[in-house]
Scaffold this active site. Structure first.
Site, PDB file in Angstrom:
ATOM      1  N   HIS B  45       0.853  -1.183   0.000  1.00 20.96           N
ATOM      2  CA  HIS B  45       0.000   0.000   0.000  1.00 20.96           C
ATOM      3  C   HIS B  45       0.892   1.237   0.000  1.00 20.96           C
ATOM      4  CE1 HIS B  45       1.047   0.253   4.218  1.00 20.96           C
ATOM      5  NE2 HIS B  45       0.505  -0.933   4.457  1.00 20.96           N
ATOM      6  N   HIS B  48       4.202   1.274   1.892  1.00 22.49           N
ATOM      7  CA  HIS B  48       5.326   0.588   1.251  1.00 22.49           C
ATOM      8  C   HIS B  48       5.923   1.437   0.135  1.00 22.49           C
ATOM      9  CE1 HIS B  48       2.852  -2.850   2.837  1.00 22.49           C
ATOM     10  NE2 HIS B  48       4.027  -3.178   3.306  1.00 22.49           N
ATOM     11  N   GLN B  72       7.088 -15.813  11.720  1.00 20.62           N
ATOM     12  CA  GLN B  72       6.754 -14.722  12.638  1.00 20.62           C
ATOM     13  C   GLN B  72       5.291 -14.714  13.039  1.00 20.62           C
ATOM     14  OE1 GLN B  72       8.107 -11.781   9.602  1.00 20.62           O
ATOM     15  NE2 GLN B  72       6.450 -10.502  10.377  1.00 20.62           N
ATOM     16  N   GLY B 158      10.245   1.356   8.192  1.00 21.05           N
ATOM     17  CA  GLY B 158       9.428   2.453   8.692  1.00 21.05           C
ATOM     18  C   GLY B 158       9.580   2.640  10.188  1.00 21.05           C
ATOM     19  N   ASP B 161       6.728   0.909  13.035  1.00 21.70           N
ATOM     20  CA  ASP B 161       7.026  -0.339  13.740  1.00 21.70           C
ATOM     21  C   ASP B 161       8.339  -0.133  14.478  1.00 21.70           C
ATOM     22  OD1 ASP B 161       4.742  -1.789  12.921  1.00 21.70           O
ATOM     23  OD2 ASP B 161       5.640  -2.052  10.945  1.00 21.70           O
ATOM     24  N   ARG B 195      -0.441   6.794   9.096  1.00 18.10           N
ATOM     25  CA  ARG B 195      -1.087   5.969   8.073  1.00 18.10           C
ATOM     26  C   ARG B 195      -0.908   4.491   8.407  1.00 18.10           C
ATOM     27  NH1 ARG B 195      -2.913   8.923   3.784  1.00 18.10           N
ATOM     28  NH2 ARG B 195      -1.806  10.889   3.390  1.00 18.10           N
TER      29      ARG B 195
END
EC number: 6.3.2.1
Lengths: 291, 291
Positions: B45, B48, B72, B158, B161, B195
């Site tokens: 999205h 990314h 994970q 990002g 996270d 976002r």
């Protein structure tokens, strides 16, 4: 042994001592051709020189690392007492390797233990790892680090530490490290006894008794390609009890689990036993094509 | 999107789908100049695309990995249900990246779980990891593998996270991976809301309520460079309880441990809370120079 700043014209015969990661990376980046890494904890002897020799045959440049890794020693083990003989080590490999990388603990582990590390999983908790919790986790962590820092095309490891070799092969496969692991055959004395620094602890009777290991290895090799015959050789050796066996196993080299009758392909035979208070290892790879 | 064999003259505008490790290594070896890796689980999205854009600014070539990592996900998590939208992903980044690497599970993990793996240690068991045992171990294992396979000069992650970013920075530092981690700022809506794909689950009232997160981040930023003032902002936010907070912490970015009054330097502010049943994150880095 030069310790001056790198010279443009320095050839592979000028062994350089490097102690920082930054200088190692810079020196590595300046190497053309193929590179082999020989990872050691120092206290170099003829066994290490066989690794160096093999590395020299296989690559244009050789980096030898000389680092006593605190992570692979447990509490109560001999980390403090482990021999540190850097000056002798340098003299032994001078002119044979391009670089000796001998960082301090603080240089390689700014934080000890590291927060993120590598674990060998279940294969690190059996055989040599059974009595040494965390040992193989420490091994794969330092090997991963040193392979990242030396960025070799290949790295040589002796077959005598068979479990370590198997686990390092899995490290490279499981984490997709871009390096080839090159096993080096066990060096043997004329009697057949696998060379080891610890053989010096053996008396004459002990050296004779210790041949139970190499004789068992030879018998297991002769029993191939039958899986059952190899397992019989090991069972009989344990029963004869010529030495105080820790274990004698025929293992799947990929998983380190005991082979069953249906196993085909490579088999890792691993022996460990004690003679005159000295713990000795031996190992072999055989190929099995029949039950 | 071409899927032909590589052509000598293929430029960066010809995005190639690669599904095997061998082909990826070959393609990577043929890249001149600098390489950036963007590691994703697909379902791409706008967030990314911001990573891709930053990667394109910083490097000559971009490799995007698109792989839903089973390691994970815990039992009972949404591994099976996780969206797989490779065709859409390819269309989104076509012409923007050199390579999309989308291996099968069997290709990336011939043995699952791998025997040798990476562990995030204690930092993987707190915050987002508290309710997801093994999650961050799975993250660092796949990130280590993908960084070995893509061999990038840098990789973008990002800041939203924040724990993942901090742990990956430690992965790179602790294992000496030869790559630079480039944090990418949080993308925000005009309202300030970070976002996230999950914002789509929010109604109008929820979107208003969710602003408690970004307002708290803004207040924490404004409270710098005082460590105490930042901690007061977080304490007051928790007390006001405009949303159902999971946590609001000021952490040492290197250790992910709460800062004390004596902390100086970077502070990682991390928030997690639930609005209308949707769990939301926000984060910021501030610099502290006073108590």
């Amino acid at each position: 042994m030069t310790q001056d700043p790198p010279r443009e014209d320095a050839g592979p015969a000028a062994t350089r001592l490097i102690t920082t990661r930054a200088e190692l990376r810079a020196r590595r980046a300046a190497m053309d051709g193929t590179v082999a890494a020989v990872l050691t904890m120092g206290a170099l002897h003829a066994g290490h020189l066989a690794l160096v020799e093999r590395a020299r045959e296989l690559a244009d440049h050789v980096i030898l690392t000389d680092f006593v890794n605190p992570l692979q020693f447990g509490p109560g083990e001999d980390y403090e007492a482990y021999p540190r003989t850097l000056e002798q080590d340098l003299a032994l490999v001078d002119g044979l390797v391009d670089v000796v990388f001998a960082p301090s603990v603080q240089e390689l582990y700014p934080v000890l233990p590291p927060m993120v590390s590598v674990t060998a999983g279940a294969a690190g908790r059996i055989l040599e790892g059974a009595a040494r919790p965390g040992h193989f986790d420490g091994v794969v962590t330092v090997v991963a680090k040193l392979l990242q820092l030396t960025a070799p095309h290949l790295s040589v490891f002796g077959r005598k530490d068979a479990q370590q070799l198997a686990i390092i092969q899995r490290l490279v496969g499981d984490l997709d490290l871009p390096v080839r692991i090159e096993p080096v055959e066990i060096q043997r004395e004329p009697s057949g006894l696998a060379r080891s620094s610890r053989n010096a602890y053996l008396g004459e009777a002990g050296r004779e008794q210790a041949l139970a290991l190499s004789r068992t290895i030879a018998a297991a090799r002769a029993a191939a390609p039958s899986a059952g015959a190899i397992r019989s050789v090991l069972r009989e050796a344990l029963e004869r009890a010529e030495i105080d066996w820790d274990y004698a196993h025929a293992l799947d080299p990929a998983t380190l689990e005991p082979i069953g009758p249906e196993h085909r392909g490579e088999v890792l035979v691993v022996l460990a036993g004690t003679v005159e208070g000295t713990r000795l290892l031996d190992a072999a790879v055989a190929v099995v094509t029949a039950p």
